[in-house]
Design an enzyme around this catalytic site. Sequence first.
Site, mmCIF file in Angstrom:
data_model
loop_
_atom_site.group_PDB
_atom_site.id
_atom_site.type_symbol
_atom_site.label_atom_id
_atom_site.label_comp_id
_atom_site.label_asym_id
_atom_site.label_seq_id
_atom_site.Cartn_x
_atom_site.Cartn_y
_atom_site.Cartn_z
ATOM 1 N N GLU A 58 -8.406 4.100 9.123
ATOM 2 C CA GLU A 58 -8.691 4.469 7.662
ATOM 3 C C GLU A 58 -9.544 3.272 7.335
ATOM 4 O O GLU A 58 -9.098 2.158 7.821
ATOM 5 C CB GLU A 58 -7.576 4.680 7.150
ATOM 6 C CG GLU A 58 -6.412 3.901 7.155
ATOM 7 C CD GLU A 58 -5.884 3.211 5.664
ATOM 8 O OE1 GLU A 58 -6.895 3.209 5.173
ATOM 9 O OE2 GLU A 58 -4.978 2.339 5.720
ATOM 10 N N THR A 102 0.739 -1.321 -0.096
ATOM 11 C CA THR A 102 0.054 -0.074 0.222
ATOM 12 C C THR A 102 0.781 1.188 0.031
ATOM 13 O O THR A 102 2.277 1.163 -0.031
ATOM 14 C CB THR A 102 -0.962 0.304 1.269
ATOM 15 O OG1 THR A 102 -0.199 0.286 2.239
ATOM 16 C CG2 THR A 102 -1.577 -1.350 1.679
ATOM 17 N N CYS A 103 0.136 2.458 0.088
ATOM 18 C CA CYS A 103 1.163 3.847 0.087
ATOM 19 C C CYS A 103 1.775 3.995 1.499
ATOM 20 O O CYS A 103 2.766 4.645 1.318
ATOM 21 C CB CYS A 103 0.168 4.844 -0.152
ATOM 22 S SG CYS A 103 -0.952 5.200 1.006
ATOM 23 N N ASN A 104 1.464 3.252 2.245
ATOM 24 C CA ASN A 104 2.200 3.343 3.849
ATOM 25 C C ASN A 104 3.278 2.215 4.193
ATOM 26 O O ASN A 104 3.680 2.145 5.119
ATOM 27 C CB ASN A 104 1.073 3.537 4.696
ATOM 28 C CG ASN A 104 0.436 5.030 4.466
ATOM 29 O OD1 ASN A 104 1.048 5.849 4.448
ATOM 30 N ND2 ASN A 104 -0.944 4.964 4.644
ATOM 31 N N GLU A 118 -9.700 1.997 3.913
ATOM 32 C CA GLU A 118 -9.100 1.510 2.700
ATOM 33 C C GLU A 118 -8.432 0.544 2.924
ATOM 34 O O GLU A 118 -8.333 -0.637 2.248
ATOM 35 C CB GLU A 118 -8.157 2.470 1.932
ATOM 36 C CG GLU A 118 -9.089 3.610 1.172
ATOM 37 C CD GLU A 118 -9.371 4.586 2.270
ATOM 38 O OE1 GLU A 118 -8.796 4.848 3.440
ATOM 39 O OE2 GLU A 118 -10.419 5.353 2.094
ATOM 40 N N ILE A 146 -9.055 4.633 -3.572
ATOM 41 C CA ILE A 146 -8.782 5.590 -2.896
ATOM 42 C C ILE A 146 -9.103 7.268 -3.957
ATOM 43 O O ILE A 146 -9.683 8.049 -3.611
ATOM 44 C CB ILE A 146 -7.387 5.949 -2.514
ATOM 45 C CG1 ILE A 146 -7.283 7.298 -1.621
ATOM 46 C CG2 ILE A 146 -6.274 5.817 -3.327
ATOM 47 C CD1 ILE A 146 -8.390 7.482 -0.465
ATOM 48 N N ASN A 147 -8.597 6.975 -5.212
ATOM 49 C CA ASN A 147 -8.967 7.863 -6.044
ATOM 50 C C ASN A 147 -10.661 8.114 -6.370
ATOM 51 O O ASN A 147 -11.120 9.149 -6.416
ATOM 52 C CB ASN A 147 -8.553 7.814 -7.358
ATOM 53 C CG ASN A 147 -7.161 8.436 -7.712
ATOM 54 O OD1 ASN A 147 -6.846 9.085 -6.626
ATOM 55 N ND2 ASN A 147 -6.657 8.261 -8.779
ATOM 56 N N GLN A 157 -7.668 -3.425 0.738
ATOM 57 C CA GLN A 157 -6.209 -3.630 0.332
ATOM 58 C C GLN A 157 -5.749 -4.931 0.630
ATOM 59 O O GLN A 157 -5.253 -5.693 -0.028
ATOM 60 C CB GLN A 157 -5.304 -2.587 0.460
ATOM 61 C CG GLN A 157 -5.827 -1.041 0.156
ATOM 62 C CD GLN A 157 -4.835 -0.166 0.765
ATOM 63 O OE1 GLN A 157 -4.624 -0.058 1.889
ATOM 64 N NE2 GLN A 157 -4.654 0.815 -0.001
ATOM 65 N N ALA A 185 -7.864 4.736 -11.275
ATOM 66 C CA ALA A 185 -9.353 4.379 -10.985
ATOM 67 C C ALA A 185 -9.180 3.481 -9.599
ATOM 68 O O ALA A 185 -10.038 2.787 -9.403
ATOM 69 C CB ALA A 185 -10.071 3.773 -11.850
#
Length: 340
Positions: A108, A46-48, A110, A187-188, A114, A184
Site C-alpha cells: 500500500e 497508523t491503523c495497522n 499510504e 486515506i479519506n 505516514q 480529511a
Amino acid sequence: MRIGVIGINHKLADLKLRDALAKACQKRFGANQSVHDQHHFILLSTCNRTEVYFSSHDLTATHSYLLSILRQDVKEDFDHKLYSFFGMDCFSHLTRVTSGLDSAIVAETEIQGQVKNAYNLATTFLCLPKELHFLFQKSMGIAKRIRSELHLGRGLPNLEHAILQTGKYFFRNTQQPKILFVGASEINRKILHFLKSKQYSDMTICNRSEIRSKELAILYGLHLLPWCQLDSWHQYDWIIFGTKSSEYLIKPEKNFIPADNDKLIMDLCVPRNVEPKLGQNAKITLLNIDQINRLLKIRHRGMTQALIEAENRVNLATYEHTNRYRQKEDSKITIFAASA
C-alpha cells in the site's frame, strides 16, 4: 547505530489491545510530549501499527523505560504481543515498513506518507540525534527507490477498491447513498476521490478544520457538515471514519439511531473512532480496518515474486548503508584520536 524500536501491529494483536497501546503512545510519546531526559523518540501510529523508534546511549535502559511507562497506562498484559528491534535490524524493519512489505494491505502507498509525516512532526518539535535522522531519511529513500523500480502494488486491488465493492453490495438497491466522510485524512481523501470517479455524487465532508473542509468541498463538489454537528451522522447512509481521536466520536448511548434504513459504517482508524457496541444495533453494519483488510488478501498472491525481490533489496541496501555509517563513524574516531 544506537537505534531501536518497540511496536505492535495487525499481525500480533487484536484491535482492542492496539487501541489501548495507540492511545497510551500518543499520550506519552507524541511529538509534543516526548521530552524524556536522554531518551529520544519518534512515534509512528497508523491503523495497522503503533511503533516508537528511539535512540539513546543505553538502548536497554530506554527499552525498559518505554515498557514501564506503557504498563502504567495499559492494564491488559501486552509484553508478549510486542516486537523489538535494535541497530541494523531496526533499520531493516523501518525500511520494510516504509516499502509496504509489512502492511496489512501489501505494498500500500499510504504508509510512505505516514512515515514521512511522523518524522517531520518529530523534527518540528524536537532536536533529534543524528541516528534517528539517518534511520528515517535512509529508510524513506530506499523504500521509494524499491517501490519505483519494482512497481510494487500497481494494477492490484487496494483499500479503495475493497471499500467500493463493499459499499456497492450493501447499497445494491440504492442508487445514490448519502455518504459522510468524517476526517480529511489522506486515506479519506483517496477514497473520496475514487468514489467520485465512480459517479457517487451525494457526498459530505465533516472535519475539525473548517478551512480544509471547504477546500475539499470546492475541489470535489461536496456538501459540508460542521464538526459541531457530527451527532447528526445518522442522517447519512454510508459513514466513513478516518480521523485521529483519542476518544470515541460516536457512541450508542449518545446518539439517536433511526429505524428507517440500514447504515454502513466503516471505521478505518486505530484508535477507533466508533464505539464497537454500536455494531450491535440491528440497523447498523460496522466494519473495522481489520475486517476490510481481509478482503484484500488476493494482493499478496499476485505479487509473490516482486515481494521476494523487494525483501532482498531491503536487506542488501540496509546492510550497505549500515556499513558506510559505521566506517564514517570509525574514521571520525581515528581522526579525533590522532589529533589528541
